[in-house]
Write a protein that holds these residues in place. Structure first.
Motif, PDB file in Angstrom:
ATOM      1  N   TRP A 135      61.173 101.325  46.181  1.00  0.00           N
ATOM      2  CA  TRP A 135      61.968 101.461  44.946  1.00  0.00           C
ATOM      3  C   TRP A 135      62.631 100.118  44.616  1.00  0.00           C
ATOM      4  N   ILE A 136      63.224  99.491  45.617  1.00  0.00           N
ATOM      5  CA  ILE A 136      63.913  98.212  45.388  1.00  0.00           C
ATOM      6  C   ILE A 136      62.893  97.152  44.952  1.00  0.00           C
ATOM      7  N   ALA A 137      61.790  97.065  45.683  1.00  0.00           N
ATOM      8  CA  ALA A 137      60.787  96.036  45.371  1.00  0.00           C
ATOM      9  C   ALA A 137      60.265  96.184  43.935  1.00  0.00           C
ATOM     10  N   ARG A 138      60.160  97.439  43.479  1.00  0.00           N
ATOM     11  CA  ARG A 138      59.648  97.666  42.113  1.00  0.00           C
ATOM     12  C   ARG A 138      60.596  97.165  41.021  1.00  0.00           C
ATOM     13  N   ARG A 139      61.879  96.959  41.376  1.00  0.00           N
ATOM     14  CA  ARG A 139      62.836  96.466  40.350  1.00  0.00           C
ATOM     15  C   ARG A 139      62.556  95.014  39.985  1.00  0.00           C
ATOM     16  N   PHE A 140      61.826  94.277  40.853  1.00  0.00           N
ATOM     17  CA  PHE A 140      61.716  92.824  40.679  1.00  0.00           C
ATOM     18  C   PHE A 140      60.444  92.414  39.974  1.00  0.00           C
ATOM     19  N   LYS A 141      60.637  91.412  39.081  1.00  0.00           N
ATOM     20  CA  LYS A 141      59.451  90.756  38.512  1.00  0.00           C
ATOM     21  C   LYS A 141      59.415  89.367  39.125  1.00  0.00           C
ATOM     22  N   ALA A 142      58.369  89.066  39.856  1.00  0.00           N
ATOM     23  CA  ALA A 142      58.282  87.756  40.509  1.00  0.00           C
ATOM     24  C   ALA A 142      57.260  86.910  39.767  1.00  0.00           C
ATOM     25  N   ALA A 143      57.599  85.630  39.586  1.00  0.00           N
ATOM     26  CA  ALA A 143      56.769  84.771  38.739  1.00  0.00           C
ATOM     27  C   ALA A 143      55.466  84.335  39.414  1.00  0.00           C
ATOM     28  N   ASP A 162      69.837  95.224  36.194  1.00  0.00           N
ATOM     29  CA  ASP A 162      70.551  95.195  34.908  1.00  0.00           C
ATOM     30  C   ASP A 162      69.797  94.389  33.871  1.00  0.00           C
ATOM     31  N   ILE A 163      69.267  93.241  34.280  1.00  0.00           N
ATOM     32  CA  ILE A 163      68.783  92.264  33.293  1.00  0.00           C
ATOM     33  C   ILE A 163      67.254  92.175  33.289  1.00  0.00           C
ATOM     34  N   LYS A 164      66.645  92.547  34.389  1.00  0.00           N
ATOM     35  CA  LYS A 164      65.178  92.543  34.524  1.00  0.00           C
ATOM     36  C   LYS A 164      64.547  91.187  34.207  1.00  0.00           C
ATOM     37  N   PRO A 165      65.066  90.105  34.773  1.00  0.00           N
ATOM     38  CA  PRO A 165      64.458  88.797  34.500  1.00  0.00           C
ATOM     39  C   PRO A 165      63.232  88.572  35.390  1.00  0.00           C
ATOM     40  N   VAL A 166      62.529  87.457  35.144  1.00  0.00           N
ATOM     41  CA  VAL A 166      61.443  87.044  36.038  1.00  0.00           C
ATOM     42  C   VAL A 166      62.058  86.054  37.030  1.00  0.00           C
ATOM     43  N   PHE A 167      61.904  86.328  38.312  1.00  0.00           N
ATOM     44  CA  PHE A 167      62.461  85.436  39.337  1.00  0.00           C
ATOM     45  C   PHE A 167      61.373  84.476  39.817  1.00  0.00           C
ATOM     46  N   SER A 168      61.780  83.221  40.061  1.00  0.00           N
ATOM     47  CA  SER A 168      60.781  82.269  40.538  1.00  0.00           C
ATOM     48  C   SER A 168      60.985  81.955  42.022  1.00  0.00           C
ATOM     49  N   PHE A 169      62.016  81.184  42.343  1.00  0.00           N
ATOM     50  CA  PHE A 169      62.207  80.761  43.733  1.00  0.00           C
ATOM     51  C   PHE A 169      63.611  81.111  44.202  1.00  0.00           C
ATOM     52  N   LEU A 205      62.081  79.149  48.878  1.00  0.00           N
ATOM     53  CA  LEU A 205      61.133  80.242  49.129  1.00  0.00           C
ATOM     54  C   LEU A 205      60.643  80.814  47.799  1.00  0.00           C
ATOM     55  N   SER A 206      59.406  81.277  47.796  1.00  0.00           N
ATOM     56  CA  SER A 206      58.944  82.018  46.613  1.00  0.00           C
ATOM     57  C   SER A 206      59.621  83.379  46.628  1.00  0.00           C
ATOM     58  N   MET A 207      59.864  83.926  45.463  1.00  0.00           N
ATOM     59  CA  MET A 207      60.488  85.253  45.393  1.00  0.00           C
ATOM     60  C   MET A 207      59.505  86.309  45.875  1.00  0.00           C
ATOM     61  N   ARG A 208      59.882  87.024  46.934  1.00  0.00           N
ATOM     62  CA  ARG A 208      59.033  88.116  47.429  1.00  0.00           C
ATOM     63  C   ARG A 208      59.855  89.403  47.431  1.00  0.00           C
ATOM     64  N   PRO A 209      59.613  90.298  46.465  1.00  0.00           N
ATOM     65  CA  PRO A 209      60.444  91.498  46.330  1.00  0.00           C
ATOM     66  C   PRO A 209      60.551  92.320  47.611  1.00  0.00           C
ATOM     67  N   ALA A 210      59.453  92.431  48.362  1.00  0.00           N
ATOM     68  CA  ALA A 210      59.501  93.261  49.579  1.00  0.00           C
ATOM     69  C   ALA A 210      60.465  92.638  50.600  1.00  0.00           C
ATOM     70  N   GLN A 211      60.522  91.326  50.607  1.00  0.00           N
ATOM     71  CA  GLN A 211      61.421  90.640  51.534  1.00  0.00           C
ATOM     72  C   GLN A 211      62.890  90.886  51.146  1.00  0.00           C
ATOM     73  N   ILE A 212      63.162  90.840  49.858  1.00  0.00           N
ATOM     74  CA  ILE A 212      64.535  91.112  49.385  1.00  0.00           C
ATOM     75  C   ILE A 212      64.928  92.540  49.798  1.00  0.00           C
ATOM     76  N   ALA A 213      63.993  93.475  49.596  1.00  0.00           N
ATOM     77  CA  ALA A 213      64.277  94.877  49.955  1.00  0.00           C
ATOM     78  C   ALA A 213      64.593  94.974  51.439  1.00  0.00           C
ATOM     79  N   ALA A 214      63.804  94.274  52.265  1.00  0.00           N
ATOM     80  CA  ALA A 214      64.026  94.343  53.716  1.00  0.00           C
ATOM     81  C   ALA A 214      65.408  93.783  54.065  1.00  0.00           C
ATOM     82  N   TRP A 215      65.765  92.652  53.493  1.00  0.00           N
ATOM     83  CA  TRP A 215      67.092  92.073  53.779  1.00  0.00           C
ATOM     84  C   TRP A 215      68.209  93.028  53.378  1.00  0.00           C
TER      85      TRP A 215
END
Ligand SMILES: Nc1nc2c(ncn2[C@@H]2O[C@H](COP(=O)(O)OP(=O)(O)OP(=O)(O)O)[C@@H](O)[C@H]2O)c(=O)[nH]1
Ligand SMILES: [Mg+2]
Length: 375
Positions: A157-165, A334-341, A353-363
């Motif tokens: 669920w958390i990983a799906r919130r992110f748009k990674a560039a 809230d803002i749904k931006p595209v994340f880069s690094f 680091l490159s943005m990796r949604p699964a990694q953010i979720a794990a942290w």
């Protein structure tokens, strides 16, 4: 009429099972609920009895509809379902309040622990509430009792919130221009240098650096030093009218990294000047660089206000200087931006680091934040 009884603590799950077994011809003969066997604080236990009649399929279509008598009964069942769903939603909304109240157990202890962890990570209440609602609606009772299964669902669920560039790629035949904008001291120049120096990003490509931040003498010297190390062509620009000629001088480059002076989102003139400079430079990617160790109200304000400079990426820095990563998820939700690094320290080039949604979720779910390497 043949009947079959379904029981469980998740109404939606029961309905899905009924649809799977009976398809569209299911007729709800009886539906009721009673307190959960483990105690009323755990919510309801439902029983739905379903029948299937041969005539019903001919007389009337509809999800659970059939004869006129049945239709009236269906309406009652639908109303019951709606009331039950409302109650479930309400109980989730009460969850956070209950967590702060000793002696009251929330409906699903595993969800309460998850919420607690995310609250400590400074994830906003409304984001946690949405996660709990979605989990309670979609997870089976078995999953809702299992810490690891809920963790897996929450992670997805958390990983799906992110748009990674993803890694920037240059269109053939033209230089890829990347500009870095944002408040003073956010890490624009250092992030640009990390990108230039890391072979994983632009290894083997001819690099150019265009600096629009030439009012600080030391800044130009620092950049020249790094440009020499990474063998990049450096152009310093002092006036707007020099931007296009400087870019022409760099046209042999595959990638041009554009450094800009720090500006405050609250200073209208600085913002307009930056907008004009970027119009002239016309970068394909404009990365808004923001330090994560900033309070959320300012971060979200910046993300909104800098929009007038038409950025299309967010690069978060100082991951290593905050103990909580909730703001990353708050921004994503809230803002749904595209994340880069993500900038994760002062080392060049490895602390980007490159943005990796699964990694953010794990942290976030480990509740520990980013692990800083002590050297
Ligand atoms: N701990 C940590 N420090 C960082 C990170 N990124 C940048 N810094 C440090 O933050 C300070 C400011 O970095 P700069 O790259 O000069 O920031 P800037 O946005 O270019 O600043 P101005 O040009 O003055 O607006 C420097 O000391 C950097 O080493 C990061 O991810 N983590
Ligand atoms: Mg700078």
């Amino acid at each position: 009429m043949e009947t079959k009884s379904y029981t469980g603590t998740n109404y939606r799950d029961i309905m899905n099972r009924i649809k799977r077994d009976f398809g569209e011809e299911a007729i709800i003969v009886k539906s009721g609920r009673q307190n959960h066997p483990a105690g009323s604080e755990f919510g309801w236990s439902y029983e739905v009895v379903v029948g299937q009649s041969a005539e019903s399929t001919v007389i009337s279509p509809g999800v659970f509809g059939s004869t006129p008598v049945q239709a009236a009964s269906d309406q009652r069942e639908t109303a019951t379902l709606q009331v039950d769903m409302k109650r479930l939603t309400q109980s989730i909304q009460d969850l956070q309040q209950q967590m702060g109240t000793p002696g009251l157990k929330p409906p699903w202890p595993v969800l309460a622990d998850l919420a607690q962890k995310l609250l400590l990570g400074e994830v906003n209440h409304d984001v946690i509430q949405k996660l709990l609602q979605d989990l309670q609606m979609s997870a089976t009772p078995r999953e809702l009792r299992s810490r690891s299964l809920i963790q897996e669902r929450a992670s997805r669920w958390i990983a799906r919130r992110f748009k990674a560039a993803g890694t920037p790629s240059a269109p053939a035949g033209t230089a890829l221009k990347l500009a870095f904008i944002g408040p003073t001291g956010a890490g624009k120049t250092v992030s640009l240098i990390k990108l230039a120096a890391n072979r994983a990003f632009f290894g083997g490509r001819r690099l150019g650096i265009l600096s629009l931040d030439t009012k600080k003498l030391a800044a130009a010297q620092q950049l020249q030093l790094f440009a020499d190390i990474v063998k990049a062509d450096l152009k310093l620009v002092y006036r707007d009218r020099e931007i296009k000629p400087a870019l022409r001088d760099l046209e042999q480059c595959d990638v041009i990294l554009i450094d800009t002076p720090g500006i405050s989102w609250r200073a209208g003139r600085q913002m307009r000047e930056m907008e004009k400079m970027l119009e002239l430079a016309a970068p394909a990617e404009t990365h808004l660089v923001l330090p994560l160790n900033t309070k959320y109200s300012d971060l979200s304000q910046m993300v909104r206000e800098y929009r007038q400079i038409s950025y299309n990426r967010i690069l978060l820095t100082k991951l290593d200087e905050t103990g909580t990563l909730g703001n990353v998820l708050n921004l994503a939700s809230d803002i749904k931006p595209v994340f880069s690094f993500l900038g994760s320290g002062q080392r060049i080039p490895e602390d980007l680091l490159s943005m990796r949604p699964a990694q953010i979720a794990a942290w976030l779910l480990e509740g520990k934040g980013f692990a800083v390497k002590d050297q």
